[in-house]
Scaffold this active site. Structure first.
Site, PDB file in Angstrom:
ATOM      1  N   HIS A 199       4.632   1.364   2.419  1.00 51.52           N
ATOM      2  CA  HIS A 199       3.252   1.201   1.961  1.00 51.52           C
ATOM      3  C   HIS A 199       2.239   1.890   2.874  1.00 51.52           C
ATOM      4  CE1 HIS A 199       3.075  -2.323   4.801  1.00 51.52           C
ATOM      5  NE2 HIS A 199       1.818  -1.934   4.905  1.00 51.52           N
ATOM      6  N   ASP A 229      10.400  -1.532   1.546  1.00 50.01           N
ATOM      7  CA  ASP A 229       9.156  -1.195   2.240  1.00 50.01           C
ATOM      8  C   ASP A 229       9.433  -0.418   3.528  1.00 50.01           C
ATOM      9  OD1 ASP A 229       6.418  -1.009   2.512  1.00 50.01           O
ATOM     10  OD2 ASP A 229       6.230  -2.909   3.596  1.00 50.01           O
ATOM     11  N   SER A 304       1.323  -2.598  10.544  1.00 42.14           N
ATOM     12  CA  SER A 304       2.457  -2.330   9.665  1.00 42.14           C
ATOM     13  C   SER A 304       3.212  -1.086  10.096  1.00 42.14           C
ATOM     14  CB  SER A 304       1.980  -2.153   8.220  1.00 42.14           C
ATOM     15  OG  SER A 304       1.627  -3.382   7.648  1.00 42.14           O
TER      16      SER A 304
END
Length: 455
Positions: A199, A229, A304
Site C-alpha cells: 500500500h 501487503d 508502514s
C-alpha cells in the site's frame, strides 16, 4: 469519526478482497491503509463514489455485475476468491472481534554475532542474498539473546530507509495533478533489495528511497502483492547493510519490540519501543483478513513498511498498520517475518507470489433484506459478482448472480468462508461447488488455477 485514507498510499484504486462479517472492534476505531491520504496534491481529488468506497473496483465496470452491486455498496462486501500464499500458523488465534474496516493507518546488521547466509534468489538476472539469523555469541562463547535498545538501534538503523512516492492523477476537472506519499522500507540485501508494504507504493509512478546516510536513489518495483501487503523494490547500490532476519515464530507475548521507520513521512530513523502484545492476531484490513503481530510500540503514519526488531536486533516483522481513533491507543500491527519471507522470496524470483490458488471470481456478501432487495435477489447469502475470463470459475460454468451454497461440503455464509477453504488447497486441486441459480441447485467442479501477477 475515522479517517478514510492513509498518508502513505497514493493509489486511488483499491483491490477487491474478502471481508468477513464478524462485527466491529470499535466503531470508527481503525483505518485501513489501502487508498491512503496523499501527503500533498496540487488539486483536490474527485471524491470516490459509494460503490468504490465499498471496494468494488473490479466489478464496477462489468455490465452484468452492475445490477448486483451498484446500489448495495454500503451493505455488501466484495472479494476475489484467491487467497493468501502462506498457511496460517497453528497457534490458537483470537480474532479481533469485529471488522476493522474503517480506519487502519497502514502505518541491521546483526552485530556481535554476524550474519548467516540464507538463500539466494534471482530476478531480472540479478541475485539477492537474504541473511538469516543464527545464534549469536559473545567473546566467551555465551549465547546473546538480548541487547540494550541502544545497541539494537546501532545495529539496525542503517537497514531502514525512507520511501517517498509520486503518483500522476486527474482531478474532477480532468486536469493533471501529482500526489505524493511516504512510508518506510527495510534493506534485505547488500545489493539494494528492499521490502516495504504494497500500500505504500501502489499506483506510484515514481519511487524514491533515502538511506540513513542521506543518499537518495530511484527505486524499481520488482514485485508486489496486495493480499499480503508486501512489495519488493530494488535500488542501484552496493555495500548496503541488510537487516538480519529473525524468527517471528520464536516470539512470546511480552517480548521487547523496537520499531524503526519514517513517521509522518518526515521523521526518518525514528525509534520507538514497546512489547509484543499478541501473536497471530487476526484482523481485517481493507477487507483482507490478515494474521499479524500486535504491539504497543508507537506506530504512526509513515511507519508502514518499516522494521519491527526484537531485543537481539533481528527483524521479526514488517510494520503495516496502526489503529486510530479518539479512543484507541497503543495498537500497532506488523506482518510476521516468517509469513513475509516466502512471499518476499517469490516476489524477488518471479515478480509475483507463485503457487497461490485462485478460483477467479469476485463475490458479494448480502447480509440483510434491504441489500437483497436493492441487488434484485430473493435471498441473503454470498453471490458471484464477476467471473474472470479463462478462469477456473469460468471453465467450471459459474455465472454472475449464482449464490454460493457450499464448497467441498462446507456451507458458505460469507466471502471469507470461500477464501479460507481455497487457502487450504493447492493449484490443480478440484473443488466441488454447489450454487443456486434460478431456484435450482447446481453442482459444479472447478480446477483451481495459479493466481497471476497483478497489473
Amino acid at each position: 469519526m475515522m479517517e478514510n485514507k492513509d498518508q502513505e498510499i497514493l493509489s486511488q484504486e483499491q483491490e477487491m478482497t474478502s471481508l468477513p462479517e464478524n462485527g466491529t472492534l470499535n466503531q470508527g476505531a481503525a483505518q485501513v491503509g489501502k487508498g491512503a491520504e496523499p501527503m500533498e496534491q496540487t488539486e483536490t481529488n474527485e471524491s470516490q463514489n459509494a460503490f468504490a468506497q465499498s471496494e468494488c473496483s473490479e466489478c464496477k465496470d462489468e455490465e452484468n455485475a452492475a445490477s448486483l452491486c451498484e446500489e448495495t455498496a454500503q451493505s455488501i462486501h466484495h472479494t476475489d476468491a484467491s487467497v493468501q500464499y502462506q498457511p496460517k500458523a497453528k497457534r490458537s488465534k483470537r480474532g479481533v472481534a469485529g471488522i476493522l474496516a474503517g480506519s487502519f493507518l497502514l502505518g541491521g546488521i546483526g552485530g556481535l554475532g554476524g550474519y548467516w547466509l540464507g538463500n539466494q534468489f534471482f530476478a531480472h538476472n540479478q541475485s539477492a542474498v537474504i541473511y538469516q539469523s543464527v545464534t549469536q555469541k559473545d567473546q566467551d562463547g555465551n549465547a546473546i539473546t538480548q541487547m540494550s535498545v541502544k545497541d539494537v538501534v546501532a545495529n539496525t538503523e542503517q537497514s531502514v530507509v525512507e520511501i517517498t512516492t509520486e503518483t500522476a492523477a486527474k482531478d474532477s476537472y480532468f486536469q493533471q495533478m501529482v500526489t505524493t506519499g511516504a512510508g518506510s522500507g527495510v534493506i534485505i540485501s547488500k545489493d539494494g533489495y528492499i521490502v516495504t508494504n504494497h500500500h505504500v507504493i501502489d499506483g506510484a509512478n515514481k519511487i524514491t528511497v533515502r538511506t540513513k546516510d542521506g543518499s537518495t536513489y530511484d527505486a524499481k518495483l520488482i514485485g508486489k502483492d496486495s493480499m499480503s501487503d508486501l512489495a519488493v523494490l530494488k535500488i542501484d547500490a552496493e555495500g548496503l547493510i541488510p537487516a538480519l532476519f529473525g524468527s517471528s515464530d520464536a516470539l512470546s507475548v511480552g517480548d521487547e519490540a523496537i520499531a524503526i521507520g519514517n513517521p509522518l513521512g518526515e521523521l526518518g530513523g525514528t525509534v520507538t519501543r514497546g512489547i509484543i502484545s499478541a501473536l497471530d492476531r487476526e484482523i481485517t484490513i481493507d477487507g483482507q483478513t490478515m494474521t499479524l503481530l500486535q504491539t504497543d510500540t508507537a506506530i504512526n503514519k509513515g511507519n508502514s513498511g518499516g522494521g519491527l526488531f526484537n531485543s537481539a536486533g533481528e527483524l521479526v516483522g514488517i510494520v503495516n498498520a496502526k489503529s486510530s481513533g479518539t479512543s484507541v491507543e497503543g495498537l500497532g500491527f506488523a506482518i510476521p517475518i516468517d509469513t513475509a519471507k516466502p512471499i518476499i522470496e517469490s516476489l524477488i524470483a518471479s515478480g509475483y507470489v507463485t503457487g497461490r490458488p485462485q478460483l477467479g471470481v469476485s463475490m458479494v456478501t448480502i447480509s440483510d433484506e434491504l441489500s437483497a432487495f436493492q441487488a434484485g435477489v430473493s435471498e441473503m447469502g454470498v453471490y458471484v459478482a464477476k467471473v474472470n475470463d479463462h478462469s477456473a470459475a469460468s471453465q467450471a460454468g459459474i455465472q454472475v448472480k449464482d449464490r454460493i451454497v457450499s464448497i467441498d461440503g462446507n456451507e458458505i455464509t460469507s466471502s471469507a468462508d470461500a477464501a479460507a477453504i481455497i487457502a487450504e488447497k493447492q493449484v490443480g486441486d478440484t473443488i466441488t461447488i454447489i450454487v443456486m441459480r434460478d431456484r435450482k441447485s447446481i453442482t459444479l467442479n472447478a480446477v483451481l488455477q495459479e493466481a497471476q501477477p497483478q497489473e
